[in-house]
Design a protein around this motif. Structure first.
Motif, PDB file in Angstrom:
ATOM      1  N   TYR A 122     -37.097  -3.229  33.364  1.00 12.56           N
ATOM      2  CA  TYR A 122     -35.665  -3.405  33.136  1.00 12.56           C
ATOM      3  C   TYR A 122     -34.874  -3.387  34.443  1.00 12.56           C
ATOM      4  O   TYR A 122     -33.866  -2.707  34.585  1.00 12.56           O
ATOM      5  CB  TYR A 122     -35.134  -2.370  32.143  1.00 12.56           C
ATOM      6  CG  TYR A 122     -35.445  -2.767  30.712  1.00 12.56           C
ATOM      7  CD1 TYR A 122     -34.768  -3.824  30.126  1.00 12.56           C
ATOM      8  CD2 TYR A 122     -36.427  -2.111  29.981  1.00 12.56           C
ATOM      9  CE1 TYR A 122     -35.074  -4.227  28.831  1.00 12.56           C
ATOM     10  CE2 TYR A 122     -36.735  -2.504  28.689  1.00 12.56           C
ATOM     11  CZ  TYR A 122     -36.049  -3.566  28.116  1.00 12.56           C
ATOM     12  OH  TYR A 122     -36.359  -3.966  26.829  1.00 12.56           O
ATOM     13  N   ASP A 123     -35.378  -4.178  35.378  1.00 13.91           N
ATOM     14  CA  ASP A 123     -34.681  -4.394  36.639  1.00 13.91           C
ATOM     15  C   ASP A 123     -34.795  -5.876  36.959  1.00 13.91           C
ATOM     16  O   ASP A 123     -35.826  -6.501  36.691  1.00 13.91           O
ATOM     17  CB  ASP A 123     -35.303  -3.568  37.765  1.00 13.91           C
ATOM     18  CG  ASP A 123     -34.575  -3.766  39.078  1.00 13.91           C
ATOM     19  OD1 ASP A 123     -33.535  -3.107  39.270  1.00 13.91           O
ATOM     20  OD2 ASP A 123     -35.040  -4.587  39.890  1.00 13.91           O
ATOM     21  N   THR A 169     -33.873  -2.014  24.369  1.00 11.50           N
ATOM     22  CA  THR A 169     -32.518  -1.757  24.840  1.00 11.50           C
ATOM     23  C   THR A 169     -31.636  -1.286  23.691  1.00 11.50           C
ATOM     24  O   THR A 169     -31.941  -1.514  22.512  1.00 11.50           O
ATOM     25  CB  THR A 169     -31.894  -3.022  25.438  1.00 11.50           C
ATOM     26  OG1 THR A 169     -31.716  -4.002  24.397  1.00 11.50           O
ATOM     27  CG2 THR A 169     -32.768  -3.593  26.538  1.00 11.50           C
ATOM     28  N   ARG A 171     -28.816  -2.559  22.897  1.00 13.20           N
ATOM     29  CA  ARG A 171     -28.338  -3.757  22.214  1.00 13.20           C
ATOM     30  C   ARG A 171     -29.298  -4.179  21.099  1.00 13.20           C
ATOM     31  O   ARG A 171     -28.896  -4.494  19.979  1.00 13.20           O
ATOM     32  CB  ARG A 171     -28.162  -4.893  23.222  1.00 13.20           C
ATOM     33  CG  ARG A 171     -27.662  -6.202  22.629  1.00 13.20           C
ATOM     34  CD  ARG A 171     -27.789  -7.307  23.667  1.00 13.20           C
ATOM     35  NE  ARG A 171     -26.992  -7.034  24.841  1.00 13.20           N
ATOM     36  CZ  ARG A 171     -25.740  -7.468  25.003  1.00 13.20           C
ATOM     37  NH1 ARG A 171     -25.157  -8.178  24.059  1.00 13.20           N
ATOM     38  NH2 ARG A 171     -25.083  -7.185  26.116  1.00 13.20           N
ATOM     39  N   MET A 188     -33.391   2.067  26.581  1.00  9.21           N
ATOM     40  CA  MET A 188     -32.736   2.017  27.886  1.00  9.21           C
ATOM     41  C   MET A 188     -31.495   1.128  27.777  1.00  9.21           C
ATOM     42  O   MET A 188     -31.319   0.404  26.805  1.00  9.21           O
ATOM     43  CB  MET A 188     -33.690   1.456  28.944  1.00  9.21           C
ATOM     44  CG  MET A 188     -35.023   2.200  29.042  1.00  9.21           C
ATOM     45  SD  MET A 188     -36.153   1.494  30.270  1.00  9.21           S
ATOM     46  CE  MET A 188     -35.305   1.926  31.790  1.00  9.21           C
ATOM     47  N   LEU A 189     -30.644   1.193  28.785  1.00  7.52           N
ATOM     48  CA  LEU A 189     -29.483   0.303  28.879  1.00  7.52           C
ATOM     49  C   LEU A 189     -28.644   0.351  27.608  1.00  7.52           C
ATOM     50  O   LEU A 189     -28.271  -0.679  27.041  1.00  7.52           O
ATOM     51  CB  LEU A 189     -29.939  -1.140  29.157  1.00  7.52           C
ATOM     52  CG  LEU A 189     -30.833  -1.342  30.378  1.00  7.52           C
ATOM     53  CD1 LEU A 189     -31.233  -2.788  30.497  1.00  7.52           C
ATOM     54  CD2 LEU A 189     -30.135  -0.884  31.646  1.00  7.52           C
ATOM     55  N   ASP A 190     -28.330   1.542  27.163  1.00 11.28           N
ATOM     56  CA  ASP A 190     -27.541   1.712  25.944  1.00 11.28           C
ATOM     57  C   ASP A 190     -26.152   2.230  26.317  1.00 11.28           C
ATOM     58  O   ASP A 190     -25.980   3.411  26.628  1.00 11.28           O
ATOM     59  CB  ASP A 190     -28.236   2.684  24.991  1.00 11.28           C
ATOM     60  CG  ASP A 190     -27.479   2.842  23.676  1.00 11.28           C
ATOM     61  OD1 ASP A 190     -26.456   2.140  23.484  1.00 11.28           O
ATOM     62  OD2 ASP A 190     -27.912   3.652  22.848  1.00 11.28           O
ATOM     63  N   GLY A 191     -25.164   1.356  26.277  1.00 10.29           N
ATOM     64  CA  GLY A 191     -23.812   1.765  26.619  1.00 10.29           C
ATOM     65  C   GLY A 191     -22.975   2.169  25.424  1.00 10.29           C
ATOM     66  O   GLY A 191     -21.799   2.510  25.571  1.00 10.29           O
ATOM     67  N   MET A 245     -25.998   6.914  33.851  1.00 12.08           N
ATOM     68  CA  MET A 245     -27.287   6.298  33.537  1.00 12.08           C
ATOM     69  C   MET A 245     -27.997   7.250  32.588  1.00 12.08           C
ATOM     70  O   MET A 245     -28.221   8.413  32.936  1.00 12.08           O
ATOM     71  CB  MET A 245     -28.138   6.101  34.796  1.00 12.08           C
ATOM     72  CG  MET A 245     -27.700   4.969  35.696  1.00 12.08           C
ATOM     73  SD  MET A 245     -28.886   4.763  37.051  1.00 12.08           S
ATOM     74  CE  MET A 245     -28.178   3.361  37.887  1.00 12.08           C
ATOM     75  N   ILE A 247     -30.998   7.580  29.118  1.00 15.87           N
ATOM     76  CA  ILE A 247     -32.184   7.030  28.469  1.00 15.87           C
ATOM     77  C   ILE A 247     -32.594   8.006  27.387  1.00 15.87           C
ATOM     78  O   ILE A 247     -32.316   9.204  27.491  1.00 15.87           O
ATOM     79  CB  ILE A 247     -33.330   6.817  29.496  1.00 15.87           C
ATOM     80  CG1 ILE A 247     -34.577   6.237  28.825  1.00 15.87           C
ATOM     81  CG2 ILE A 247     -33.655   8.099  30.256  1.00 15.87           C
ATOM     82  CD1 ILE A 247     -35.699   5.878  29.814  1.00 15.87           C
TER      83      ILE A 247
END
Length: 255
Positions: A122-123, A169, A171, A188-191, A245, A247
């Motif tokens: 995830y980069d 993710t 999303r 990951m990447l959960d806003g 950040m 997770i």
């Protein structure tokens, strides 16, 4: 190193603990002619500062130069998410090229980018590097991922015995629900605290923010009781630091 051209090293530096930088990474940093440090705005100055702290501790080559660059901002309003990300990556590649050319005008030398976590999980650094022209000689040095840092912080294995798990993710969890065929999901990447949008009974959550950093915060427990507390802790932490950040791992009780 090639006789001519740019040699680009993407070096995973872990998720915030300077002790996570590997010996392989340290050797590559000290071979570099130029280390690039992205600036992501005042709210995320901690990330640039931590990269500089790492260099203070490991960089011993006086010939290595350090250059900051301003990271372009993604257009979050683009309704086509993938197209918006592609445009963003194009813009970042252009900034990388310009910064490298400004500091290595002869078009030769070793360049290092310090990548949060690992370049392979995830980069987008590898996708951005593929846009550079002329193409550099590329080296990837792995780092400790946020997944590893989270499981270490909670002192848990990521999987049950012999069982698979999925890394996804926020999303996807929100829009598509629980991935089929697995009982363990790493998110990951959960806003948006996507765990609030799934059925919560029978699920345990292990959550962490700033894992590996001095500000590390972890919480765990049954999801139906912990979801409000985690959402509140996340909001408070973001307000306090200006960025976050985080997770988490979700595990569903086996039938």
């Amino acid at each position: 190193m090639p006789e001519a051209g740019i040699h680009l090293s993407l070096i995973g530096i872990g998720s915030g603990n300077p002790d996570h930088v590997t010996l392989q990474a340290i050797k590559a940093i000290n071979r570099a002619d130029l280390v690039l440090i992205p600036r992501k705005g005042a709210d995320k100055a901690d990330l640039a500062d931590l990269r500089r702290d790492i260099l203070v501790n490991v960089l011993t080559n006086p010939a290595t130069r350090i250059a900051d660059f301003d990271l372009p901002v993604r257009d979050a309003g683009n309704p086509d998410y993938r197209a918006g990300v592609d445009d963003w990556h194009d813009a970042i590649a252009e900034v990388w090229s310009g910064t490298i050319a400004a500091h290595l005008p002869a078009g030769r030398g070793r360049v290092v980018l310090l990548i949060w976590g690992d370049p392979g999980l995830y980069d987008s650094s590898l996708r951005i590097a593929a846009r550079l022209r002329p193409a550099p000689a590329l080296e990837v040095i792995p780092g400790i991922t946020a997944v590893q840092a989270l499981t270490a912080a909670h002192r848990i294995p990521v999987n049950d015995i012999g069982a698979p798990f999925v890394v996804t993710t926020g999303r996807h969890l929100r829009d598509l629900g629980w991935p089929p065929g697995v009982d363990t999901v790493v998110v990951m990447l959960d806003g948006d605290c996507a765990f609030r949008h799934i059925a919560q009974e029978g699920i345990h959550i292990w959550w962490g923010a700033y894992v590996g950093m001095a500000a590390e915060t972890i919480l765990s427990g049954p999801l139906f009781t912990m979801a409000p507390a985690i959402a509140e802790a996340r909001t408070a932490a973001r307000r306090r630091h200006g960025w976050i950040m985080d997770i988490y791992i979700l595990r569903r009780a086996r039938a």
